[in-house]
Design a protein around this motif. Sequence first.
Motif, PDB file in Angstrom:
ATOM      1  N   LYS A   1      -3.391   9.739  -0.506  1.00 22.93           N
ATOM      2  CA  LYS A   1      -3.087  10.017   0.690  1.00 22.93           C
ATOM      3  C   LYS A   1      -4.244   9.040   0.734  1.00 22.93           C
ATOM      4  O   LYS A   1      -3.805   8.627   2.255  1.00 22.93           O
ATOM      5  CB  LYS A   1      -3.518  11.289   0.858  1.00 22.93           C
ATOM      6  CG  LYS A   1      -3.197  12.553   0.134  1.00 22.93           C
ATOM      7  CD  LYS A   1      -3.768  14.152   0.420  1.00 22.93           C
ATOM      8  CE  LYS A   1      -2.706  14.788  -0.306  1.00 22.93           C
ATOM      9  NZ  LYS A   1      -3.811  16.197  -0.064  1.00 22.93           N
ATOM     10  N   PHE A   2      -4.808   8.282  -0.160  1.00 18.56           N
ATOM     11  CA  PHE A   2      -5.703   7.144   1.086  1.00 18.56           C
ATOM     12  C   PHE A   2      -5.154   5.905   1.438  1.00 18.56           C
ATOM     13  O   PHE A   2      -4.911   5.552   1.923  1.00 18.56           O
ATOM     14  CB  PHE A   2      -6.812   7.255  -0.156  1.00 18.56           C
ATOM     15  CG  PHE A   2      -7.898   5.945   0.146  1.00 18.56           C
ATOM     16  CD1 PHE A   2      -9.260   6.221   0.861  1.00 18.56           C
ATOM     17  CD2 PHE A   2      -7.583   5.017  -0.470  1.00 18.56           C
ATOM     18  CE1 PHE A   2      -9.482   4.879   1.139  1.00 18.56           C
ATOM     19  CE2 PHE A   2      -8.531   3.682  -0.149  1.00 18.56           C
ATOM     20  CZ  PHE A   2      -9.866   3.424   0.739  1.00 18.56           C
ATOM     21  N   LYS A   3      -4.365   5.629  -0.277  1.00 20.75           N
ATOM     22  CA  LYS A   3      -3.303   4.768  -0.197  1.00 20.75           C
ATOM     23  C   LYS A   3      -2.289   5.314   1.282  1.00 20.75           C
ATOM     24  O   LYS A   3      -2.346   4.048   1.977  1.00 20.75           O
ATOM     25  CB  LYS A   3      -2.781   4.304  -0.824  1.00 20.75           C
ATOM     26  CG  LYS A   3      -3.010   3.843  -2.442  1.00 20.75           C
ATOM     27  CD  LYS A   3      -3.874   2.775  -1.829  1.00 20.75           C
ATOM     28  CE  LYS A   3      -4.715   2.073  -3.319  1.00 20.75           C
ATOM     29  NZ  LYS A   3      -4.940   0.913  -3.326  1.00 20.75           N
ATOM     30  N   PHE A   4      -2.140   5.932   1.502  1.00 19.80           N
ATOM     31  CA  PHE A   4      -0.774   6.297   2.794  1.00 19.80           C
ATOM     32  C   PHE A   4      -1.612   6.232   4.304  1.00 19.80           C
ATOM     33  O   PHE A   4      -1.290   5.505   4.866  1.00 19.80           O
ATOM     34  CB  PHE A   4      -0.652   8.009   2.789  1.00 19.80           C
ATOM     35  CG  PHE A   4       0.638   7.603   2.041  1.00 19.80           C
ATOM     36  CD1 PHE A   4       2.282   7.329   2.196  1.00 19.80           C
ATOM     37  CD2 PHE A   4       0.862   9.271   0.798  1.00 19.80           C
ATOM     38  CE1 PHE A   4       3.550   8.095   1.718  1.00 19.80           C
ATOM     39  CE2 PHE A   4       1.939   8.937   0.130  1.00 19.80           C
ATOM     40  CZ  PHE A   4       3.263   8.927   0.602  1.00 19.80           C
ATOM     41  N   ARG A   5      -2.863   6.259   4.306  1.00 19.07           N
ATOM     42  CA  ARG A   5      -3.790   5.908   5.677  1.00 19.07           C
ATOM     43  C   ARG A   5      -4.093   4.526   5.345  1.00 19.07           C
ATOM     44  O   ARG A   5      -4.101   3.814   6.261  1.00 19.07           O
ATOM     45  CB  ARG A   5      -5.144   6.442   5.293  1.00 19.07           C
ATOM     46  CG  ARG A   5      -4.899   8.575   5.235  1.00 19.07           C
ATOM     47  CD  ARG A   5      -5.842   9.301   5.423  1.00 19.07           C
ATOM     48  NE  ARG A   5      -5.459  10.913   5.892  1.00 19.07           N
ATOM     49  CZ  ARG A   5      -5.887  11.364   4.488  1.00 19.07           C
ATOM     50  NH1 ARG A   5      -6.071  11.160   3.282  1.00 19.07           N
ATOM     51  NH2 ARG A   5      -6.025  12.660   4.704  1.00 19.07           N
TER      52      ARG A   5
ATOM     53  N   LEU B   1       0.644  -0.926   0.725  1.00 15.23           N
ATOM     54  CA  LEU B   1       0.094  -0.173   0.006  1.00 15.23           C
ATOM     55  C   LEU B   1       0.731   1.390   0.201  1.00 15.23           C
ATOM     56  O   LEU B   1       0.553   2.359  -0.202  1.00 15.23           O
ATOM     57  CB  LEU B   1      -0.842   0.118   1.253  1.00 15.23           C
ATOM     58  CG  LEU B   1      -2.212  -1.044   1.233  1.00 15.23           C
ATOM     59  CD1 LEU B   1      -2.550  -1.442   2.226  1.00 15.23           C
ATOM     60  CD2 LEU B   1      -3.223  -0.367   0.218  1.00 15.23           C
ATOM     61  N   LEU B   2       1.695   1.416   1.355  1.00 12.77           N
ATOM     62  CA  LEU B   2       3.003   2.536   0.898  1.00 12.77           C
ATOM     63  C   LEU B   2       3.461   2.671  -0.779  1.00 12.77           C
ATOM     64  O   LEU B   2       3.793   3.486  -1.128  1.00 12.77           O
ATOM     65  CB  LEU B   2       3.876   2.303   1.766  1.00 12.77           C
ATOM     66  CG  LEU B   2       4.913   3.494   2.379  1.00 12.77           C
ATOM     67  CD1 LEU B   2       3.663   4.369   2.647  1.00 12.77           C
ATOM     68  CD2 LEU B   2       6.085   3.157   3.049  1.00 12.77           C
ATOM     69  N   LEU B   3       3.430   1.303  -1.199  1.00 10.98           N
ATOM     70  CA  LEU B   3       4.653   1.886  -2.561  1.00 10.98           C
ATOM     71  C   LEU B   3       3.548   2.662  -3.717  1.00 10.98           C
ATOM     72  O   LEU B   3       3.148   3.153  -4.184  1.00 10.98           O
ATOM     73  CB  LEU B   3       4.858   0.069  -3.408  1.00 10.98           C
ATOM     74  CG  LEU B   3       6.663  -0.418  -2.482  1.00 10.98           C
ATOM     75  CD1 LEU B   3       6.682  -1.752  -3.072  1.00 10.98           C
ATOM     76  CD2 LEU B   3       7.252   0.393  -2.948  1.00 10.98           C
ATOM     77  N   GLU B   4       2.313   1.713  -3.530  1.00 10.87           N
ATOM     78  CA  GLU B   4       1.350   2.195  -4.441  1.00 10.87           C
ATOM     79  C   GLU B   4       0.754   4.151  -4.204  1.00 10.87           C
ATOM     80  O   GLU B   4       1.069   4.557  -5.051  1.00 10.87           O
ATOM     81  CB  GLU B   4      -0.169   1.361  -4.130  1.00 10.87           C
ATOM     82  CG  GLU B   4       0.132   0.077  -4.616  1.00 10.87           C
ATOM     83  CD  GLU B   4      -1.514  -0.518  -4.147  1.00 10.87           C
ATOM     84  OE1 GLU B   4      -2.285  -1.764  -4.956  1.00 10.87           O
ATOM     85  OE2 GLU B   4      -2.287  -0.582  -3.395  1.00 10.87           O
ATOM     86  N   ALA B   5       0.811   4.384  -3.065  1.00  8.40           N
ATOM     87  CA  ALA B   5       0.982   5.478  -2.481  1.00  8.40           C
ATOM     88  C   ALA B   5       1.642   6.441  -3.222  1.00  8.40           C
ATOM     89  O   ALA B   5       1.519   7.519  -3.924  1.00  8.40           O
ATOM     90  CB  ALA B   5       0.881   5.346  -0.765  1.00  8.40           C
ATOM     91  N   GLU B   6       3.355   6.207  -2.714  1.00  8.43           N
ATOM     92  CA  GLU B   6       4.367   6.655  -3.713  1.00  8.43           C
ATOM     93  C   GLU B   6       3.837   6.229  -4.904  1.00  8.43           C
ATOM     94  O   GLU B   6       4.278   7.341  -5.680  1.00  8.43           O
ATOM     95  CB  GLU B   6       5.714   6.356  -3.363  1.00  8.43           C
ATOM     96  CG  GLU B   6       5.391   6.579  -1.750  1.00  8.43           C
ATOM     97  CD  GLU B   6       6.172   7.698  -1.535  1.00  8.43           C
ATOM     98  OE1 GLU B   6       6.471   8.249  -2.291  1.00  8.43           O
ATOM     99  OE2 GLU B   6       6.423   7.808   0.028  1.00  8.43           O
TER     100      GLU B   6
END
Length: 527
Positions: free
Chosen positions: A486-490, A469-474
Amino acid sequence: MKAGVSLLNGWQDGEYYDMSLQLYESAALVSYLNTDIGLMQQYLEILFENAKCFEDRLHGYLVMIQSMLSNEKQGEAMRHIIFILEGESLIFYATSIITPSLIIFAHISLLRSELGESFSIDVNPKDAYAEVVSTKSLVCGLSVEDVINGKRMADKRMRWTLKFLTLLCHIFYPASKSAELCMAACRVVKLSIEHGFCSDSAEGLQLYGWGVWNFQHDVEECLKWMRAGKRLVESLGAKHMIPKVTMNVHISSYWNEPLQSRIESLKESHHELLMVGDLENLTLNAVHFGRRSLLCGRNLLTAEKECAALLHGMHQIRKMNALLPMISNHLSILKLIGSNYDSEQQLNDPLFHLLGNSEINSQDGLLKHALSKRLGGLAQQCYFDRLLLAFWSKNYGEAAHYAEKYRECHQMRHFPDMFQTFYLGISAFHLARLEDGKSREWEIVGKDALLKYQTYVKFSDWNWENKMLLLEAESYACEGELETAKFKFRASIDSAQKHRFVHEAGLASELLGMLYEENGNEEGAMQ
């Protein structure tokens, strides 16, 4: 043991031959386990001089080779094993184990046509891949129950062949010789299918499973044969082997079981391996424990104390080959903790003095030693530790550099590969936003890491979901899709907290703050 030997008043033939043989075998083994190499040599010299046949020397050869491995004489041990397997040559009478003054007389006469199993150490990855494919075609119709309930190996010489092939694997694994290891493991499996399974087949099955993962990326097949090896040993009641095969299951379990729970399992394996005197696998278990304790979100103060205690333990039993990677790992823990911590506990100093080598007194010294001695596995670990420290210090360019150095040393798959991929992916996405001229190149590197994690998460959402999820957020941040990012970071923060990766929850929060800051939202960044 000394009392028993003295009661015999020297080696006795005739009706006391079997008693003499068993007593000297046991005395040599106990001396080895007590690290009294000089006494072990004396017992083996007498055994080799008086044993009547090749088979009666095999237990002695086994102890001799284990001692060589413990004293970092892997090359000599490998040559002796191959000579014994092939039965073609005269193994020279004297082999120095520690110094020229400590000589073990291996009275091995012509062994032509003894075990008679040829093995080549001139192997390339293409050969190993073909051997894995060939072996997989033989076992594809076998279930775990077929192995457990199937034909049993009755040929004693064949069982000894399996023992020595497995010992070769113990040499190849720490040397990162993946092709040679796979060839030996596949040979064990094929011989077992042909002649029947026994307890000595178990580790071959497990290492074949590792080979399938290493060369074909087949995780499910790997885990299947890891578990099969353990169940085979348990079904045969080979209690002395249970700690070894259980350890192998624990080591491979990061794919599908919570990392935190297997830390405790590795601690149990440490005590069980000590109980059965399996010093070689004790070393491997200790190295894996140290690495897991650093990466699974364990409290770093706890990890530091445990790793320091293990280092002293390995030094006490003279397992010097374990100290180098463990010292590198311990040094990383100390640097991550830093000097400003709120605790009444006192940290240990870096433990370079345990090595007894004044030239190795820093992380640079460790890497220089690894490169000069061509220790690829140690060099890879040193580069990983530099990658780790650069990543957590947000030096993303430096982290990407050491990730590439790690890849250049790569000869076989290891647990830290998962984190090298993660750290490189996050670093690449940040560099894509910072280096306009190379943004597209870095974005490709980051997306490659993301694709891998989208596969990993299928095996364990506990271990890998928050990282994916963090890789997706980035990735979304690089594409300018800020709300989705932001949604993926959370989501990554929630997943990390749920699965007890506290340090990675903090990382995701920090990276979300950096995203707000990049886009001029100071209030969001402060939150």
